[in-house]
Design an enzyme around this catalytic site. Structure first.
Site, PDB file in Angstrom:
ATOM      1  N   ALA A 137       0.920  -1.137   0.017  1.00  0.00           N
ATOM      2  CA  ALA A 137       0.080   0.123  -0.091  1.00  0.00           C
ATOM      3  C   ALA A 137       0.825   1.282  -0.127  1.00  0.00           C
ATOM      4  CB  ALA A 137      -0.804   0.026   1.092  1.00  0.00           C
ATOM      5  N   GLU A 138       2.033   1.363   0.719  1.00  0.00           N
ATOM      6  CA  GLU A 138       2.917   2.644   0.896  1.00  0.00           C
ATOM      7  C   GLU A 138       3.407   2.726  -0.149  1.00  0.00           C
ATOM      8  OE1 GLU A 138       5.456   5.385   3.869  1.00  0.00           O
ATOM      9  OE2 GLU A 138       4.394   3.520   4.761  1.00  0.00           O
ATOM     10  N   THR A 139       3.953   1.581  -0.951  1.00  0.00           N
ATOM     11  CA  THR A 139       4.672   1.766  -2.083  1.00  0.00           C
ATOM     12  C   THR A 139       3.878   2.316  -3.207  1.00  0.00           C
ATOM     13  OG1 THR A 139       6.025  -0.014  -1.375  1.00  0.00           O
ATOM     14  CG2 THR A 139       5.966   0.525  -3.999  1.00  0.00           C
TER      15      THR A 139
END
Length: 154
Positions: free
Chosen positions: A74-76
Site C-alpha cells: 500500500a505505501e509503495t
C-alpha cells in the site's frame, strides 16, 4: 520472486524525469524492499497506480499474508502516485498510513490499486485497495504523503 517488470508510465512523465537524469521506470520497478517482497509495478500515473505482490514469502507464522506486507504494498503504490502528482520538483514522504485487513490469503498474488482521495500542493492522500486473485478485497489502506520541495532539508 520472479522476473522484474518495469512500471508503465505516461511518456510525458518519463520525459519530464529523464530531463532531470532520472530513469523513472527503473526507479519504480520495485525498490530495494519491494524487490525483496516481489512487488511489481504494472501501471503508474498520478491518477492510478497498480502493483502486484506474491503471497509466498510474505506470510506470517499461520501461513497467511502478513499485514505488514500489505502495508508495504500500500505505501509503495500510494507513494508512487503522490510522487507523480507532486512532479519532478517534489518528493513524497509518507506521514500517515492506515490499513484495515478484511480477509486472509494463503497463496497466489495480491493486487493493489491506488487512487487519489486528495491531491493538494503540500499533501496527497491515496486510497489503496488490495484484492486476491478472485477479486475479493483483502485490505483497504489510506496513505497521506507530505510533498516536499527537492533539496528542502527543513
Amino acid at each position: 520472486m520472479g522476473e522484474q517488470h518495469t512500471a508503465k508510465f505516461p511518456q510525458e512523465v518519463i520525459d519530464e524525469y529523464a530531463a532531470l537524469g532520472v530513469d523513472l521506470p527503473s526507479l519504480f520497478s520495485a525498490g530495494h524492499l519491494g524487490t525483496r517482497m516481489g512487488i511489481q509495478i504494472g501501471e503508474a500515473s498520478a491518477e492510478r497506480v497498480v502493483g502486484t505482490m506474491p503471497v509466498e514469502g510474505n506470510t506470517q507464522p499461520y501461513g497467511l499474508l502478513h499485514g505488514g506486507a500489505s502495508a508495504v504494498l500500500a505505501e509503495t503504490l500510494g507513494s508512487i502516485g503522490a510522487m507523480l502528482h507532486g512532479g519532478a520538483g517534489k518528493i513524497a514522504v509518507g506521514v500517515d498510513l492506515n490499513c484495515t485487513h478484511h480477509r486472509g490469503v494463503r497463496s497466489g498474488d495480491v493486487t493493489g490499486v491506488a487512487t487519489p482521495v486528495h491531491q493538494g500542493r503540500s499533501t496527497a492522500t491515496y486510497e489503496i485497495v488490495i484484492t486476491d486473485e478472485t477479486g475479493k478485497r483483502v485490505c483497504t489502506a489510506r496513505l497521506t504523503c507530505l510533498l516536499r520541495t527537492v533539496g528542502d532539508t527543513k
